[in-house]
Structure formats: structure tokens, C-alpha cells
Design an enzyme around this catalytic site. Structure first.
Site, PDB file in Angstrom:
ATOM      1  N   LYS A  88     -12.322  -3.291  64.330  1.00  0.00           N
ATOM      2  CA  LYS A  88     -13.479  -2.831  63.558  1.00  0.00           C
ATOM      3  C   LYS A  88     -14.737  -3.495  64.120  1.00  0.00           C
ATOM      4  O   LYS A  88     -14.779  -4.720  64.289  1.00  0.00           O
ATOM      5  CB  LYS A  88     -13.272  -3.219  62.092  1.00  0.00           C
ATOM      6  CG  LYS A  88     -14.026  -2.374  61.096  1.00  0.00           C
ATOM      7  CD  LYS A  88     -13.579  -2.760  59.698  1.00  0.00           C
ATOM      8  CE  LYS A  88     -14.237  -1.937  58.641  1.00  0.00           C
ATOM      9  NZ  LYS A  88     -13.974  -2.490  57.303  1.00  0.00           N
TER      10      LYS A  88
HETATM   11  O1  G3P Z   1     -15.105  -0.678  53.073  1.00  0.00           O
HETATM   12  C1  G3P Z   1     -16.289  -1.391  53.009  1.00  0.00           C
HETATM   13  C2  G3P Z   1     -16.310  -2.182  51.785  1.00  0.00           C
HETATM   14  O2  G3P Z   1     -15.457  -3.278  51.847  1.00  0.00           O
HETATM   15  C3  G3P Z   1     -17.653  -2.553  51.295  1.00  0.00           C
HETATM   16  O3  G3P Z   1     -17.578  -2.360  49.952  1.00  0.00           O
HETATM   17  O4  G3P Z   1     -18.208  -2.617  47.629  1.00  0.00           O
HETATM   18  O5  G3P Z   1     -18.851  -4.371  49.316  1.00  0.00           O
HETATM   19  O6  G3P Z   1     -19.959  -2.158  49.320  1.00  0.00           O
HETATM   20  P1  G3P Z   1     -18.721  -2.909  48.996  1.00  0.00           P
END
Ligand code: G3P
Length: 222
Positions: A88
Site C-alpha cells: 500500500k
Molecule cells: O481504509 C482507510 C481507513 O482506515 C481510514 O478510515 O475512518 O480513519 O477515515 P478513517
């Protein structure tokens, strides 16, 4: 649509795996920090995830390198952990170049932190196997994450890149994000465990089950 789980927590991965719905796992530095992960254990931990889900299930492990050369070296290193590792990389000029090289070496890349259609198209063009737009983070700044996702999906699907390119709906917070991503035709949703459990639940299912059980009791008791 495929379901990935967005976590580095082994118990959550085991639980989702036991449901029989797990098509992949995505992790990132924040998710690894959240479980108290240590730098020295990172590769071992990614290896454990790969083993739990099995060789056919892609597991994204994020590189934190800053230069193209370091991203390539780290990507090659991560890819040696298991055959199902996907490297990634956050989108930038250096990671596009690294993606192109890793693609030529047959190492799949998930390009992350993608927030615009041009970024998504550049990622696909460089050779990314997966592209991850962050829906919830658009919502956080008062924009419509699903509308942005729809634009990115449409732009990428308009072209044949000569190989498989899948859009991972990331930063998923709610079952409605999953519904809307599926309506748009996004290939994958990577969902945290809490949101995955919300996807499974419905109050009418609970009510219906209670009634079935009460009525069956009458049958059993004559
Ligand atoms: O897949 C990306 C994720 O981990 C980010 O999520 O909720 O931190 O925006 P969030």
C-alpha cells in the site's frame, strides 16, 4: 461487491473470516498503532494476518518510505512476507514511480489516500492493482464522499488499462456507505469491524426472530 476488513486486529480478522465473507484485509499505520503494534513486530504481524486469511486473500501492508527507491525496496521486502501481500502506497509522484516499477515486477500495489478522479486515473495508469478513495474523510470536511466516489469509479471504469484495476471504497463508516458504494459499482468496500457488524444487523430481523422463536415454542409445547 467484495468485502475487505479494514483493521490490523487479529481477533477481528478471525471473526470476519469465520463469517465466510472476507475477500481481503487492509491495514495502515494508524490501524497498526491502534492495536499497540511495535515496529519490530510489523512484518511478523502482517505474516500472521496473511496466514489467517489464506494465500488467495489480499492483505494490504502500507509502506512509510518517502523516496521512490525506498518505496520500491520496502515494497519488495514486504512482498516477501507472503504471496498475498499487497503493497500500500499513499499517492504522490514518488509512489507513482514506485508503483510502476513494482507493477513491472509483478508486485500488486494498493494506492491509498486517493481523493480525486485525476489521482485515481494516474494511479491506474502507473500500474496500481487497487485504488482506495476515502469516503468518510470527504464527509468529515462537509463534502459528499459518495458523490466523489461515484466520479472516481466512473472515470476509472471508462477505460481498459489492460489489466485488472479495482476500486476499494475506504474510510467506510456506515452501512449506507456500503449500500451506496455497491449501487455505484465500486468493486470493494473495506469496512471496519464495528461498521461490518452494523451491516449485519437490522431491527426487523431481531423482531422477526423473536416472533419465530415464540411461535415455535407454541409448536414444541403443543
Ligand atoms: O481504509 C482507510 C481507513 O482506515 C481510514 O478510515 O475512518 O480513519 O477515515 P478513517
Amino acid at each position: 461487491m467484495k468485502f475487505f476488513i479494514d483493521t490490523a486486529d487479529l481477533d477481528e480478522i478471525r471473526e470476519a473470516e469465520s463469517w465466510g465473507v472476507l475477500d481481503g484485509v487492509t491495514t495502515n499505520p494508524s490501524l497498526y498503532a491502534k492495536i499497540g503494534g511495535k515496529l519490530a513486530d510489523f512484518e511478523d504481524h502482517m505474516g500472521k494476518i496473511c496466514k489467517i486469511v489464506g494465500e488467495d486473500v489480499p492483505v494490504s501492508a502500507e509502506s512509510t518510505a518517502k523516496t521512490t527507491e525506498d518505496m520500491i525496496a520496502e515494497g519488495e521486502h514486504l512482498a516477501k512476507i507472503a504471496p498475498n501481500i499487497v503493497v500500500k502506497l499513499p499517492i504522490c509522484a514518488e509512489s507513482l514511480a514506485a508503483t510502476h516499477q513494482l507493477y513491472k515486477e509483478g508486485i500488486p500495489v494498493n494506492m491509498t489516500l486517493v481523493f480525486s478522479a485525476p489521482q485515481a486515473l494516474l494511479a491506474a495508469s502507473a500500474g496500481a492493482r487497487y485504488i482506495s478513495p476515502f469516503v468518510g474523510r470527504f464527509d468529515d470536511i462537509g463534502e459528499d464522499g459518495i458523490e466523489q466516489l461515484a466520479t472516481m469509479v466512473q472515470c476509472v471504469k471508462n477505460y481498459d488499462f489492460g489489466r485488472e484495476v479495482e476500486i476499494i471504497t475506504a474510510s467506510v463508516r456506515t452501512p449506507n456507505h456500503v449500500t451506496q458504494a455497491a449501487l455505484i459499482g465500486a468493486d470493494i468496500a473495506t469496512v471496519p469491524m464495528a461498521a461490518l457488524k452494523k451491516c449485519l444487523a437490522h431491527p426487523l430481523t431481531d423482531q422477526g426472530l423473536e416472533k419465530f422463536e415464540a411461535d415455535w415454542k407454541k409448536v414444541v409445547e403443543g
